[in-house]
Design a protein around this motif. Structure first.
Motif, PDB file in Angstrom:
ATOM      1  N   THR A  12       0.957  -1.206   0.085  1.00 52.01           N
ATOM      2  CA  THR A  12      -0.123  -0.150   0.068  1.00 52.01           C
ATOM      3  C   THR A  12       0.840   1.099  -0.069  1.00 52.01           C
ATOM      4  OG1 THR A  12      -1.674  -1.038   1.055  1.00 52.01           O
ATOM      5  CG2 THR A  12      -1.767   1.055   1.155  1.00 52.01           C
ATOM      6  N   ARG A  13       0.917   2.054  -1.140  1.00 50.14           N
ATOM      7  CA  ARG A  13       1.924   3.140  -1.270  1.00 50.14           C
ATOM      8  C   ARG A  13       1.691   4.168   0.113  1.00 50.14           C
ATOM      9  NH1 ARG A  13       0.669  -0.372  -5.518  1.00 50.14           N
ATOM     10  NH2 ARG A  13       0.998   0.487  -7.479  1.00 50.14           N
ATOM     11  N   ARG A  14       0.426   4.383   0.360  1.00 47.25           N
ATOM     12  CA  ARG A  14       0.167   5.464   1.287  1.00 47.25           C
ATOM     13  C   ARG A  14       0.744   5.095   2.616  1.00 47.25           C
ATOM     14  NH1 ARG A  14      -4.938   3.010   1.083  1.00 47.25           N
ATOM     15  NH2 ARG A  14      -5.704   1.907   3.095  1.00 47.25           N
ATOM     16  N   ALA A  61       6.507  -0.325  -6.101  1.00 51.62           N
ATOM     17  CA  ALA A  61       5.991   0.606  -6.940  1.00 51.62           C
ATOM     18  C   ALA A  61       6.660   1.788  -6.854  1.00 51.62           C
ATOM     19  CB  ALA A  61       4.492   0.704  -6.769  1.00 51.62           C
ATOM     20  N   THR A  62       8.072   1.745  -7.031  1.00 45.80           N
ATOM     21  CA  THR A  62       8.897   2.920  -6.594  1.00 45.80           C
ATOM     22  C   THR A  62       8.490   4.176  -7.415  1.00 45.80           C
ATOM     23  OG1 THR A  62      10.525   2.091  -8.239  1.00 45.80           O
ATOM     24  CG2 THR A  62      10.850   1.498  -5.932  1.00 45.80           C
ATOM     25  N   GLU A 113       6.034   5.439  -7.503  1.00 47.29           N
ATOM     26  CA  GLU A 113       5.011   6.252  -6.842  1.00 47.29           C
ATOM     27  C   GLU A 113       5.387   6.750  -5.543  1.00 47.29           C
ATOM     28  OE1 GLU A 113       1.225   4.366  -9.560  1.00 47.29           O
ATOM     29  OE2 GLU A 113       1.560   3.804  -7.440  1.00 47.29           O
ATOM     30  N   LEU A 114       6.478   6.211  -5.175  1.00 48.50           N
ATOM     31  CA  LEU A 114       6.917   6.590  -3.523  1.00 48.50           C
ATOM     32  C   LEU A 114       7.422   8.040  -3.550  1.00 48.50           C
ATOM     33  CD1 LEU A 114       8.460   3.294  -2.613  1.00 48.50           C
ATOM     34  CD2 LEU A 114       6.154   3.865  -2.669  1.00 48.50           C
ATOM     35  N   SER A 149       8.677  -2.376  -9.127  1.00 48.93           N
ATOM     36  CA  SER A 149       7.710  -1.652 -10.080  1.00 48.93           C
ATOM     37  C   SER A 149       6.485  -3.127 -10.443  1.00 48.93           C
ATOM     38  CB  SER A 149       8.078  -1.018 -11.331  1.00 48.93           C
ATOM     39  OG  SER A 149       9.265  -0.139 -10.918  1.00 48.93           O
ATOM     40  N   GLU A 194       3.190   1.426 -13.848  1.00 49.05           N
ATOM     41  CA  GLU A 194       3.592   3.001 -13.439  1.00 49.05           C
ATOM     42  C   GLU A 194       4.173   3.591 -14.661  1.00 49.05           C
ATOM     43  OE1 GLU A 194       3.044  -0.107 -10.680  1.00 49.05           O
ATOM     44  OE2 GLU A 194       5.565   0.787 -10.649  1.00 49.05           O
TER      45      GLU A 194
END
Length: 331
Positions: free
Chosen positions: A172-174, A205-206, A208-209, A233, A237
């Motif tokens: 979970t990116r958040r 998912a780098t 988006e980090l 990834s 993305e």
């Protein structure tokens, strides 16, 4: 000059097959918060990588064969069919034309794994029966990872029951963007437990980090929670695997190994489609982690088109001429 690596068919097994699995450790927030990333220095180092290593002739062919043995041959399209997956599995078992492998003395070479959506796991398992090539399934609401948590856990279990021996999960990116490291740790630990004996690759998912520092910290937390691999990834993305991100993640792996004694694998995925790029990534692994991480139980490429370019380069090595891409079936 880099020495010629040898490729042994018997090593094409599960990730960590020759290593104790990373059991994880307690979450060490002090260690996580101390993790930093000097972006300008990392980018300078990454910029020099393609020109620092040059391999030609037999050396190049050997490194390209090693790259093949580390490929997770992948199809993750909405229009996947059973026929496409069976062709992909046939390609994984025979990744290069028989005559070329014979000329190179590389009979028996296969890719590291085949990676598919959950729905295609039974087809892939059946097609690869008896080959020793594992099936990897993307899971946990891939690629966004935003489906209800209990469904993500259930998806892992169903893929394992269907025969997948590797599970590529998305975090979970958040949790990363908000610095909620306890939540990321708990999530990753639950996913690891749901995998059972199947090996788990944590997709960060780098792209988006936000920052390389976030990448470093997320890498450490996932390893602390028991990830067998960390992966850049999903391939979906806008920005996927890059050399700066890879350098950060690889150094986190080195730091974790030096402190715990457990080796964790690395998988760059998305955007790696040229043979010369594969050699650059292998050289980076050799420079930063050493020869042990040049084996498919600790290093994988997530790729679909990379194999085609490698095969063309190997034909050029054997015959002295480049061929059209349509001469090399991709699956």
């Amino acid at each position: 000059m880099m020495q010629t690596p040898t490729v042994t068919p018997s090593i094409h097994q599960l990730p960590q097959a020759m290593e104790p699995r990373n059991p994880g450790i307690e979450l060490d927030l002090d260690w996580v918060r101390r993790a930093q990333a000097n972006t300008s220095a990392i980018e300078r180092r990454a910029k020099t990588l393609p020109g620092r290593r040059s391999v030609k002739k037999d050396y190049q062919a050997a490194w390209l064969c090693r790259a093949i043995s580390c490929i997770d041959l992948t199809t993750l399209s909405g229009d996947d069919t059973e026929g496409r997956v069976r062709r992909l599995c046939a390609k994984a078992h025979q990744p290069v034309r028989v005559d070329l492998l014979a000329a190179l003395g590389m009979e028996g070479l296969t890719t590291g794994a085949v990676c598919v959506y959950h729905d295609m796991v039974p087809t892939a398992v059946e097609a690869l029966a008896g080959t020793g090539i594992p099936v990897a399934a993307v899971s946990t609401g891939f690629p966004a990872g935003l489906s209800p948590f209990h469904l993500r856990v259930a998806e892992i279990k169903e893929s394992v029951e269907a025969g997948a021996s590797e599970i590529d999960i998305v975090v979970t990116r958040r949790h990363v963007l908000q610095g909620n490291w306890q939540a990321l740790y708990d999530e990753m630990k639950t996913f690891r437990e749901a995998c059972g004996d199947a090996h788990v690759k944590a997709i960060l998912a780098t792209g988006e980090l936000g920052t390389l520092r976030n990448v470093a910290r997320a890498s450490l937390v996932c390893m602390m929670a028991g990830a067998d691999f960390i992966k850049t990834s999903t391939g979906k993305e806008s920005v996927n695997a890059t050399l700066p991100v890879s350098l950060v993640m690889i150094r986190a792996i080195r730091d974790y190994y030096e402190r715990t004694g457990f080796r964790v694998g690395y998988k760059p995925a998305g955007g790696i489609s040229k043979a010369k790029d594969a050699v650059t990534y292998l050289a980076l692994m050799k420079d930063e982690l050493g020869n042990r991480w040049l084996q498919p139980d600790l290093f994988r490429f997530g790729a679909s088109s990379l194999l085609g370019d490698i095969e063309r380069q190997l034909e050029h090595h054997v015959t002295g001429a480049y061929s059209a891409s349509y001469r090399h079936a991709i699956g």
